[in-house]
Design a protein around this motif. Structure first.
Motif, PDB file in Angstrom:
ATOM      1  N   ARG A 167       5.839  -0.719  -0.546  1.00 56.83           N
ATOM      2  CA  ARG A 167       5.319  -0.003  -1.712  1.00 56.83           C
ATOM      3  C   ARG A 167       6.334  -0.032  -2.841  1.00 56.83           C
ATOM      4  N   LEU A 168       5.828   0.230  -4.023  1.00 57.22           N
ATOM      5  CA  LEU A 168       6.684   0.455  -5.177  1.00 57.22           C
ATOM      6  C   LEU A 168       6.874   1.955  -5.307  1.00 57.22           C
ATOM      7  N   PRO A 169       8.025   2.389  -5.773  1.00 59.49           N
ATOM      8  CA  PRO A 169       8.195   3.825  -5.990  1.00 59.49           C
ATOM      9  C   PRO A 169       7.371   4.254  -7.201  1.00 59.49           C
ATOM     10  N   SER A 170       6.976   5.488  -7.223  1.00 57.42           N
ATOM     11  CA  SER A 170       6.289   6.042  -8.386  1.00 57.42           C
ATOM     12  C   SER A 170       7.044   7.285  -8.812  1.00 57.42           C
ATOM     13  N   PHE A 171       7.527   7.244 -10.028  1.00 61.04           N
ATOM     14  CA  PHE A 171       8.292   8.375 -10.536  1.00 61.04           C
ATOM     15  C   PHE A 171       7.445   9.262 -11.432  1.00 61.04           C
ATOM     16  N   GLY A 172       6.213   8.832 -11.680  1.00 56.94           N
ATOM     17  CA  GLY A 172       5.292   9.603 -12.508  1.00 56.94           C
ATOM     18  C   GLY A 172       4.304  10.356 -11.656  1.00 56.94           C
ATOM     19  N   GLN A 173       3.240  10.791 -12.269  1.00 59.42           N
ATOM     20  CA  GLN A 173       2.195  11.579 -11.611  1.00 59.42           C
ATOM     21  C   GLN A 173       1.340  10.706 -10.689  1.00 59.42           C
ATOM     22  N   LYS A 174       1.023   9.505 -11.116  1.00 57.93           N
ATOM     23  CA  LYS A 174       0.149   8.614 -10.342  1.00 57.93           C
ATOM     24  C   LYS A 174       0.956   7.923  -9.258  1.00 57.93           C
ATOM     25  N   GLU A 189       0.833  -1.195   0.000  1.00 61.28           N
ATOM     26  CA  GLU A 189       0.000   0.000   0.000  1.00 61.28           C
ATOM     27  C   GLU A 189       0.872   1.251   0.000  1.00 61.28           C
ATOM     28  N   THR A 190       0.315   2.344  -0.479  1.00 57.23           N
ATOM     29  CA  THR A 190       1.048   3.611  -0.565  1.00 57.23           C
ATOM     30  C   THR A 190       0.832   4.470   0.674  1.00 57.23           C
TER      31      THR A 190
END
Length: 175
Positions: free
Chosen positions: A145-152, A104-105
């Motif tokens: 969590r997974l990293p998010s490098f974009g907007q979402k 989860e984020t």
């Protein structure tokens, strides 16, 4: 015409025996809306040789035609338990000694590649729009969590599960 460096693509199911014992990993699906996503997780669990999938709440459970379409027979190979609530599943797993990881984020969730997993492990995947329920979040021992490098801030639940679960399998396979 064959090219000099042609590779043979393996077609069909593998003929060698499966890994005898499953990895000490289970997946808990918390109110997933899409039966197609559930079928995807069944394929993932079979390929990674996980112990079991817990379907919780209104998550599609075998036999289900949409789930079966995506699962491509894996819904018949992976043991499944259905629980009315995710908290019921998590209490059962905790009593059996599982460490519970919420994928989860949430704030302070550890990046998957920095996490050292403890086994046996249960991984909770949440609803595509709502995430893991607050009641289930409260029962998680750790968050990944997974990293998010974009907007979402998130990706498809099955894709996310694949990354985290194969990272766990890699760790579980080391002596």
């Amino acid at each position: 015409m064959e090219t000099p460096n042609a590779l043979t693509v393996i077609e069909g199911d593998l003929t060698q025996p499966r890994r005898k014992e499953p990895f000490p990993i289970v997946v808990v699906l918390d109110r997933l809306r899409s039966a197609f996503n559930v079928g995807n997780v069944f394929r993932l669990a079979e390929a990674a040789r996980l112990e079991r999938i817990f379907t919780c709440g209104y998550t599609a459970t075998p036999p289900h035609p949409k789930l079966a379409k995506t699962a491509r027979g894996c819904d018949e190979l992976v043991p499944t338990t259905h629980c009315q609530t995710t908290t019921e599943a998590l209490h059962l797993l905790r009593a059996q000694g599982y460490t519970i990881y919420g994928i989860e984020t949430v704030e302070n969730a550890e990046l998957v590649w920095d996490t050292i997993f403890e086994f046996p492990a249960a991984f909770v995947l949440g609803n595509e729009a709502l995430g893991i329920s607050p009641e289930a979040l409260a029962l998680c021992d750790h968050f990944v969590r997974l990293p998010s490098f974009g907007q979402k801030n998130s990706i498809n639940v099955g894709n996310c599960g694949a990354v985290v679960l194969f990272a766990a399998v890699q760790q579980a396979s080391k002596p």
